[in-house]
Design a protein around this motif. Structure first.
Motif, PDB file in Angstrom:
ATOM      1  N   GLY A  11       0.811  -1.203   0.000  1.00  0.00           N
ATOM      2  CA  GLY A  11       0.000   0.000   0.000  1.00  0.00           C
ATOM      3  C   GLY A  11       0.847   1.258   0.000  1.00  0.00           C
ATOM      4  N   PRO A  12       0.207   2.420   0.192  1.00  0.00           N
ATOM      5  CA  PRO A  12       0.945   3.684   0.207  1.00  0.00           C
ATOM      6  C   PRO A  12       2.069   3.734   1.244  1.00  0.00           C
ATOM      7  CG  PRO A  12      -1.403   4.091   0.031  1.00  0.00           C
ATOM      8  CD  PRO A  12      -1.259   2.626   0.285  1.00  0.00           C
ATOM      9  N   GLU A  13       1.950   2.907   2.298  1.00  0.00           N
ATOM     10  CA  GLU A  13       2.993   2.913   3.333  1.00  0.00           C
ATOM     11  C   GLU A  13       4.348   2.452   2.809  1.00  0.00           C
ATOM     12  OE1 GLU A  13       1.480  -1.221   3.114  1.00  0.00           O
ATOM     13  OE2 GLU A  13       0.509   0.766   3.171  1.00  0.00           O
ATOM     14  N   THR A  14       4.382   1.841   1.642  1.00  0.00           N
ATOM     15  CA  THR A  14       5.659   1.376   1.087  1.00  0.00           C
ATOM     16  C   THR A  14       6.445   2.497   0.407  1.00  0.00           C
ATOM     17  OG1 THR A  14       4.663   0.756  -1.036  1.00  0.00           O
ATOM     18  CG2 THR A  14       4.681  -0.918   0.698  1.00  0.00           C
ATOM     19  N   LEU A  15       5.826   3.665   0.225  1.00  0.00           N
ATOM     20  CA  LEU A  15       6.512   4.776  -0.434  1.00  0.00           C
ATOM     21  C   LEU A  15       7.509   5.427   0.521  1.00  0.00           C
ATOM     22  CD1 LEU A  15       4.067   4.318  -2.321  1.00  0.00           C
ATOM     23  CD2 LEU A  15       3.999   6.779  -2.681  1.00  0.00           C
ATOM     24  N   THR A  16       8.748   5.543   0.083  1.00  0.00           N
ATOM     25  CA  THR A  16       9.811   6.086   0.922  1.00  0.00           C
ATOM     26  C   THR A  16      10.573   7.154   0.156  1.00  0.00           C
ATOM     27  OG1 THR A  16      10.069   3.937   2.005  1.00  0.00           O
ATOM     28  CG2 THR A  16      11.866   5.521   2.273  1.00  0.00           C
ATOM     29  N   GLU A  17      10.843   8.276   0.805  1.00  0.00           N
ATOM     30  CA  GLU A  17      11.639   9.323   0.173  1.00  0.00           C
ATOM     31  C   GLU A  17      13.117   8.978   0.272  1.00  0.00           C
ATOM     32  OE1 GLU A  17      11.965  14.189  -0.005  1.00  0.00           O
ATOM     33  OE2 GLU A  17      11.130  13.227   1.779  1.00  0.00           O
ATOM     34  N   VAL A  18      13.828   9.080  -0.853  1.00  0.00           N
ATOM     35  CA  VAL A  18      15.243   8.707  -0.909  1.00  0.00           C
ATOM     36  C   VAL A  18      16.006   9.715  -1.758  1.00  0.00           C
ATOM     37  CG1 VAL A  18      14.772   6.236  -0.618  1.00  0.00           C
ATOM     38  CG2 VAL A  18      14.892   7.224  -2.924  1.00  0.00           C
ATOM     39  N   GLU A  19      17.303   9.637  -1.689  1.00  0.00           N
ATOM     40  CA  GLU A  19      18.191  10.372  -2.596  1.00  0.00           C
ATOM     41  C   GLU A  19      18.722   9.389  -3.628  1.00  0.00           C
ATOM     42  OE1 GLU A  19      19.231  13.494  -3.025  1.00  0.00           O
ATOM     43  OE2 GLU A  19      17.947  14.344  -1.455  1.00  0.00           O
ATOM     44  N   LEU A  20      18.559   9.722  -4.901  1.00  0.00           N
ATOM     45  CA  LEU A  20      19.033   8.876  -5.999  1.00  0.00           C
ATOM     46  C   LEU A  20      19.893   9.711  -6.947  1.00  0.00           C
ATOM     47  CD1 LEU A  20      15.733   6.939  -6.925  1.00  0.00           C
ATOM     48  CD2 LEU A  20      17.668   6.078  -5.584  1.00  0.00           C
ATOM     49  N   PRO A  21      20.747   9.077  -7.718  1.00  0.00           N
ATOM     50  CA  PRO A  21      21.503   9.814  -8.734  1.00  0.00           C
ATOM     51  C   PRO A  21      20.560  10.455  -9.750  1.00  0.00           C
ATOM     52  CG  PRO A  21      22.415   7.618  -8.399  1.00  0.00           C
ATOM     53  CD  PRO A  21      21.112   7.643  -7.676  1.00  0.00           C
ATOM     54  N   ASP A  22      20.935  11.607 -10.256  1.00  0.00           N
ATOM     55  CA  ASP A  22      20.130  12.230 -11.304  1.00  0.00           C
ATOM     56  C   ASP A  22      20.057  11.312 -12.518  1.00  0.00           C
ATOM     57  OD1 ASP A  22      19.972  14.369  -9.633  1.00  0.00           O
ATOM     58  OD2 ASP A  22      21.141  15.746 -10.898  1.00  0.00           O
ATOM     59  N   PRO A  23      18.893  11.200 -13.155  1.00  0.00           N
ATOM     60  CA  PRO A  23      18.807  10.378 -14.372  1.00  0.00           C
ATOM     61  C   PRO A  23      19.611  11.011 -15.501  1.00  0.00           C
ATOM     62  CG  PRO A  23      16.764  11.586 -14.034  1.00  0.00           C
ATOM     63  CD  PRO A  23      17.594  11.825 -12.809  1.00  0.00           C
ATOM     64  N   VAL A  24      20.203  10.194 -16.327  1.00  0.00           N
ATOM     65  CA  VAL A  24      21.008  10.672 -17.458  1.00  0.00           C
ATOM     66  C   VAL A  24      20.215  10.465 -18.743  1.00  0.00           C
ATOM     67  CG1 VAL A  24      23.149  10.400 -18.749  1.00  0.00           C
ATOM     68  CG2 VAL A  24      23.144  10.116 -16.254  1.00  0.00           C
ATOM     69  N   PRO A  25      19.879  11.536 -19.459  1.00  0.00           N
ATOM     70  CA  PRO A  25      19.058  11.374 -20.671  1.00  0.00           C
ATOM     71  C   PRO A  25      19.807  10.680 -21.784  1.00  0.00           C
ATOM     72  CG  PRO A  25      19.801  13.647 -20.452  1.00  0.00           C
ATOM     73  CD  PRO A  25      20.199  12.946 -19.188  1.00  0.00           C
ATOM     74  N   GLY A  26      19.090   9.810 -22.496  1.00  0.00           N
ATOM     75  CA  GLY A  26      19.623   9.202 -23.692  1.00  0.00           C
ATOM     76  C   GLY A  26      19.468  10.156 -24.859  1.00  0.00           C
ATOM     77  N   PRO A  27      19.884   9.734 -26.052  1.00  0.00           N
ATOM     78  CA  PRO A  27      19.823  10.627 -27.222  1.00  0.00           C
ATOM     79  C   PRO A  27      18.409  11.031 -27.613  1.00  0.00           C
ATOM     80  CG  PRO A  27      20.421   8.378 -27.866  1.00  0.00           C
ATOM     81  CD  PRO A  27      20.493   8.428 -26.381  1.00  0.00           C
ATOM     82  N   ASP A  28      17.400  10.240 -27.198  1.00  0.00           N
ATOM     83  CA  ASP A  28      16.015  10.555 -27.559  1.00  0.00           C
ATOM     84  C   ASP A  28      15.202  11.017 -26.356  1.00  0.00           C
ATOM     85  OD1 ASP A  28      16.029   8.145 -26.230  1.00  0.00           O
ATOM     86  OD2 ASP A  28      14.454   7.245 -27.462  1.00  0.00           O
ATOM     87  N   GLU A  29      15.883  11.494 -25.300  1.00  0.00           N
ATOM     88  CA  GLU A  29      15.201  11.886 -24.066  1.00  0.00           C
ATOM     89  C   GLU A  29      15.584  13.307 -23.652  1.00  0.00           C
ATOM     90  OE1 GLU A  29      14.629   7.792 -21.547  1.00  0.00           O
ATOM     91  OE2 GLU A  29      16.669   8.616 -21.637  1.00  0.00           O
ATOM     92  N   VAL A  30      14.716  13.901 -22.827  1.00  0.00           N
ATOM     93  CA  VAL A  30      14.921  15.245 -22.300  1.00  0.00           C
ATOM     94  C   VAL A  30      14.862  15.167 -20.782  1.00  0.00           C
ATOM     95  CG1 VAL A  30      13.948  17.567 -22.148  1.00  0.00           C
ATOM     96  CG2 VAL A  30      13.941  16.360 -24.336  1.00  0.00           C
ATOM     97  N   LEU A  31      15.827  15.796 -20.115  1.00  0.00           N
ATOM     98  CA  LEU A  31      15.834  15.853 -18.658  1.00  0.00           C
ATOM     99  C   LEU A  31      14.950  17.023 -18.210  1.00  0.00           C
ATOM    100  CD1 LEU A  31      17.021  14.781 -15.965  1.00  0.00           C
ATOM    101  CD2 LEU A  31      18.855  16.476 -16.245  1.00  0.00           C
ATOM    102  N   VAL A  32      14.076  16.751 -17.243  1.00  0.00           N
ATOM    103  CA  VAL A  32      13.118  17.755 -16.780  1.00  0.00           C
ATOM    104  C   VAL A  32      13.288  17.975 -15.277  1.00  0.00           C
ATOM    105  CG1 VAL A  32      10.673  18.348 -16.569  1.00  0.00           C
ATOM    106  CG2 VAL A  32      11.472  17.041 -18.539  1.00  0.00           C
ATOM    107  N   ASP A  33      13.424  19.249 -14.871  1.00  0.00           N
ATOM    108  CA  ASP A  33      13.302  19.611 -13.463  1.00  0.00           C
ATOM    109  C   ASP A  33      11.809  19.648 -13.158  1.00  0.00           C
ATOM    110  OD1 ASP A  33      16.001  19.953 -12.606  1.00  0.00           O
ATOM    111  OD2 ASP A  33      16.084  21.812 -13.758  1.00  0.00           O
ATOM    112  N   VAL A  34      11.355  18.758 -12.319  1.00  0.00           N
ATOM    113  CA  VAL A  34       9.917  18.549 -12.139  1.00  0.00           C
ATOM    114  C   VAL A  34       9.299  19.668 -11.297  1.00  0.00           C
ATOM    115  CG1 VAL A  34       8.151  17.000 -11.245  1.00  0.00           C
ATOM    116  CG2 VAL A  34      10.188  16.058 -12.364  1.00  0.00           C
ATOM    117  N   GLU A  35       8.330  20.346 -11.884  1.00  0.00           N
ATOM    118  CA  GLU A  35       7.525  21.340 -11.173  1.00  0.00           C
ATOM    119  C   GLU A  35       6.412  20.648 -10.401  1.00  0.00           C
ATOM    120  OE1 GLU A  35       4.302  24.844 -12.369  1.00  0.00           O
ATOM    121  OE2 GLU A  35       5.841  24.260 -13.810  1.00  0.00           O
ATOM    122  N   ALA A  36       5.789  19.662 -11.043  1.00  0.00           N
ATOM    123  CA  ALA A  36       4.715  18.904 -10.403  1.00  0.00           C
ATOM    124  C   ALA A  36       4.603  17.545 -11.079  1.00  0.00           C
ATOM    125  CB  ALA A  36       3.389  19.652 -10.508  1.00  0.00           C
TER     126      ALA A  36
END
Length: 313
Positions: A11-36
């Protein structure tokens, strides 16, 4: 980056806030700073392992609005949205006007596109036809009510489960709004449609409501199912009833369309234009901090929310 991750299904109790490495975009991807990031019922099903869950561990969520590295404000589908940064396929990036809020915009992504395709693609709505929208105050329903009018429906009937939801549907442009429970459904809908059966009915409830809705569809009308909220109540179709009235029944699922490269860009841009022009009004709901993702998902599951729920990293 900050992210919400699950390492076990539940359930929702399994959601945990963590620190992860920033994702690295591939040639067909765009990195987004998430507003929402958008929160959906389907996210809870993935967390529980009952709907298209990826391998563990994973970051839930699929809808983001934010800014690219070069400062453009955009929106689109991401693999892992509950995070401060996410990747969107370059072909799927849609420019997001500054004057449209993130909550309103994200309401248009999965729910808005579903409403658009239900009417235009699955039902093939023709100008002058009547439309019934079940669950008309929901994420898809409240937009379907408005889009039906935009697409030329002659009369839009909303059904819902409470007076508050019925009033909302009327405020969004429904011509009439009636109780959506199964008992007496067809009679109420026909009366609201001035004594006529409806040309199109959109249903995400299933079960007894789906069966009752068949009795409210006009000759050569279409009943489109796009969900089964009443999971324990199956929706059998009596072919004999279809033959008697020349009624068509079809199902619709947005996921295959969203999976196509660039498969939603044109329609989403159109919905954003309609919103900017004030011709449709997507409803933004409560906003939660990223760290409160578990609470947001709990509230969605308990149906304590209205409008598009979002996380703010």
């Amino acid at each position: 980056m900050r992210a919400i991750q699950i390492t076990r299904l539940g359930g929702p109790e399994t959601l945990t806030e963590v620190e992860l490495p920033d994702p690295v975009p591939g040639p067909d991807e765009v990195l987004v700073d998430v507003e929402a990031a958008g929160v959906n019922f389907a996210d809870a099903e993935r967390v529980a392992g009952t709907y298209l869950s990826p391998d563990l561990p994973f970051v839930p969520g699929s809808e983001v609005a934010g800014r690219t590295e070069d400062g453009r404000r955009i929106m689109g589908l991401a693999r892992s949205a509950y995070a401060s940064k996410a990747l969107v396929k370059a072909d799927d990036v849609v420019e997001l006007p500054e004057d449209i809020g993130a909550g309103e915009a994200l309401a248009l992504l999965v729910q808005g596109l579903t409403a658009w395709h239900l009417l235009g693609t699955a039902a093939r709505l023709r100008r002058g036809e009547s439309v019934v929208v079940n669950s008309a105050a929901g994420g898809v329903g409240h937009l379907a009510v408005q889009l039906a009018r935009e697409l030329g429906a002659s009369r839009v009937i909303a059904t819902a489960s409470s007076r508050e939801k019925l009033d909302l549907a009327l405020s969004l442009g429904a011509d009439a709004a009636v109780d959506g429970s199964a008992e007496g459904y067809a009679e109420r809908v026909i009366e609201a449609n001035l004594g006529n059966r409806a040309d199109v009915v959109l249903d995400a409830v299933g079960g007894a409501v789906f069966d009752a809705a068949l009795g409210a569809v006009a000759e050569f009308g279409r009943l489109i199912s796009y969900g089964t909220a009443s999971h324990r109540d199956p929706s059998p179709v009596d072919v004999g009833r279809l033959l008697e009235s020349n009624v068509s029944v079809a199902g619709f699922w947005i996921r295959p369309l969203l999976a196509r490269p660039g498969g939603y860009k044109a329609q989403l841009s159109e919905l954003l234009e309609l919103t900017a022009a004030g011709r449709i009004r997507p409803i933004a709901g409560k906003e939660y901090a990223l760290s409160d993702a578990a609470t947001a998902l709990e509230d969605v599951l308990a149906r304590r929310t209205t409008g598009k729920v979002v996380l703010r990293p």
